[in-house]
Design a protein around this motif. Structure first.
Motif, mmCIF file in Angstrom:
data_model
loop_
_atom_site.group_PDB
_atom_site.id
_atom_site.type_symbol
_atom_site.label_atom_id
_atom_site.label_comp_id
_atom_site.label_asym_id
_atom_site.label_seq_id
_atom_site.Cartn_x
_atom_site.Cartn_y
_atom_site.Cartn_z
ATOM 1 N N ALA A 180 51.409 20.717 23.278
ATOM 2 C CA ALA A 180 52.370 19.806 22.642
ATOM 3 C C ALA A 180 53.795 20.131 23.067
ATOM 4 O O ALA A 180 54.596 19.237 23.356
ATOM 5 N N ALA A 181 54.120 21.440 23.127
ATOM 6 C CA ALA A 181 55.465 21.850 23.544
ATOM 7 C C ALA A 181 55.731 21.459 24.992
ATOM 8 O O ALA A 181 56.814 20.978 25.329
ATOM 9 N N GLU A 182 54.719 21.663 25.851
ATOM 10 C CA GLU A 182 54.897 21.324 27.259
ATOM 11 C C GLU A 182 55.125 19.835 27.440
ATOM 12 O O GLU A 182 55.966 19.408 28.232
ATOM 13 N N LYS A 183 54.402 19.011 26.676
ATOM 14 C CA LYS A 183 54.582 17.571 26.752
ATOM 15 C C LYS A 183 55.988 17.173 26.298
ATOM 16 O O LYS A 183 56.645 16.327 26.905
ATOM 17 N N GLY A 184 56.462 17.820 25.221
ATOM 18 C CA GLY A 184 57.800 17.526 24.735
ATOM 19 C C GLY A 184 58.877 17.919 25.724
ATOM 20 O O GLY A 184 59.844 17.175 25.938
ATOM 21 N N TYR A 185 58.696 19.086 26.362
ATOM 22 C CA TYR A 185 59.694 19.522 27.331
ATOM 23 C C TYR A 185 59.695 18.635 28.566
ATOM 24 O O TYR A 185 60.736 18.429 29.195
ATOM 25 N N ARG A 186 58.546 18.121 28.944
ATOM 26 C CA ARG A 186 58.515 17.207 30.082
ATOM 27 C C ARG A 186 59.272 15.921 29.766
ATOM 28 O O ARG A 186 59.979 15.384 30.628
#
Length: 418
Positions: A168-174
């Motif tokens: 979820a964090a990686e998706k948000g940072y992308r």
């Protein structure tokens, strides 16, 4: 408009050609990290960057005024001098693109203008105070400020997100990376597109088509914005590969921190009228983001080659421009000879580039891509004393233990040997 001679038309076309090379040379500044982390597909990324470069070109004329009114004495400049300056800048852009080095298009233009002006009117034609305060000092400060900001932002990002769900964090940072990449593209348009506006405006003043002290006309702003947008859309894939993969390996968190830091520095400089190198700012922020993650690496041999290119940009472009101005001094025949040399050299560089094609299909990997460059001594030493991120220790232990267990299974016992 009082007059528009043939040489003035040639200068305007050449300036737009430089703007085009500036676009594909500097696409990496906005989109290399976004492409390398997979936040956007390569063609989508460069299309988005192109549109925002065009929009950014209309936001300010402060940098254009620095070039057209501040760097050189506009009263002693002829259109041929500006043509010679552009020749030096274009050839340096193409050579550094060929070898995949993210050098500064801005400094290539500044160097070309300085070299041609000195060759034509002497050292007094250059305003030294403007050169130091609005070109050289920002060149040194920008990568340092952007790098430190990106390193601190990266560390803060990992600290704040250490308890967040990984996917979820990686998706948000992308998603954040896409927004910050758009901001860098917008900032690039406000800074780099204006340099061509400034050089065309200076040529129009020198050729008597504009009154001294005039701001860039609307058609100059539009044509410069379109030229840099077109160059950006075609994509400088060689430099994108160096910035995205050759300098360091970035995760989405690092890419977001790097681009946000770079955009802040570039926009602030554009507001103040500093002729800043977006390449220096983005490269500094990428290295800072690489050092900001525990276990992160910076490939210092690649960085060193890049630093050498930065140091050579001003003098190399100035030397070529000075020689071009000397040849142009022989009259129309000399100017025509310089124009033929520019076209022939550009074509030769393009032909050499086709021996190893880099495009959107292999910018992040694929057939024909060279092996990644190993980390240098400095990076290896820093990695040795830096604890790896959570979870990496367990993976490393399992990786090391697996071959050992396999070796033990294959080693015959003492009873079997007997």
């Amino acid at each position: 408009m009082e007059s528009f001679s043939l040489i003035l038309a040639i200068v305007v076309v050449t300036a737009l050609a430089f703007d085009f090379t500036n676009g594909f040379h500097d696409t990496a500044n906005a989109m290399a990290t976004t492409i390398s982390t997979g936040a956007l597909k390569p063609k989508v990324a460069v299309a988005m960057s192109a549109v925002l470069n065009l929009v950014g070109a209309f936001l300010s004329v402060e940098v254009a005024n620095t070039i057209s009114k501040g760097l050189v004495d506009e009263t002693g400049i002829r259109p041929e001098v500006i043509f010679a300056a552009l020749v030096g800048a274009i050839l340096w852009n193409l050579l550094t693109w060929l070898v995949g080095l993210p050098s500064s298009s801005s400094h290539a233009l500044m160097g070309g203008l300085i070299g041609a002006a000195v060759a034509s009117a002497g050292i007094g034609a250059v305003h030294g105070d403007v050169l130091v305060t609005k070109v050289l000092l920002p060149a040194v400060a920008a990568p340092i400020v952007a790098g430190v900001a990106a390193m601190l932002a990266t560390r803060l990002t990992y600290r704040l997100g250490r308890k967040a769900d990984g996917k979820a964090a990686e998706k948000g940072y992308r998603a954040g990376q896409i927004a910050s990449a758009g901001l860098v593209s917008l900032a690039h348009g406000t800074n780099d597109a204006q340099k061509t506006m400034g050089i065309i405006t200076l040529a129009l003043i020198a050729g008597g088509a504009l009154a001294p002290g005039s701001n860039p006309p609307v058609w100059v702003i539009l044509s410069a914005g379109l030229a840099i947008a077109l160059g950006t859309y075609l994509g400088g894939w060689r430099i994108i590969r160096t910035m995205g993969k050759g300098l360091t390996d970035l995760q989405p968190q690092q890419g977001f921190a790097a681009q946000t830091s770079a955009a802040t520095v570039i926009l602030a400089s554009s507001h103040l009228g500093f002729s800043l190198s977006t390449t220096h700012s983005v490269s500094g922020s990428v290295m800072g983001a690489g050092l900001g993650r525990k276990g992160g690496v910076v490939r210092w041999s690649t960085a060193t080659r890049m630093f050498v290119a930065w140091g050579l940009t001003l003098p190399a472009a100035a030397l070529v421009a000075a020689l071009a101005e000397w040849v142009c001094g022989f009259g129309d025949g000399g100017t025509a000879l310089v124009a033929v040399f520019l076209v022939a050299s550009s074509f030769a560089i393009w032909r050499i580039s086709r021996r190893e094609v880099v495009d959107h299909t292999n910018v992040n990997g694929g057939d024909g891509e060279p092996e990644p460059e190993p980390a240098g001594v400095v990076t290896t030493a820093m990695a040795a004393v830096t604890p790896p991120p959570a979870g990496v220790s367990e993976e490393l232990t399992a990786t090391v233990a697996a071959p050992a267990a396999t070796a033990d299974a294959k080693t015959p016992s003492a009873a079997t040997t007997v």
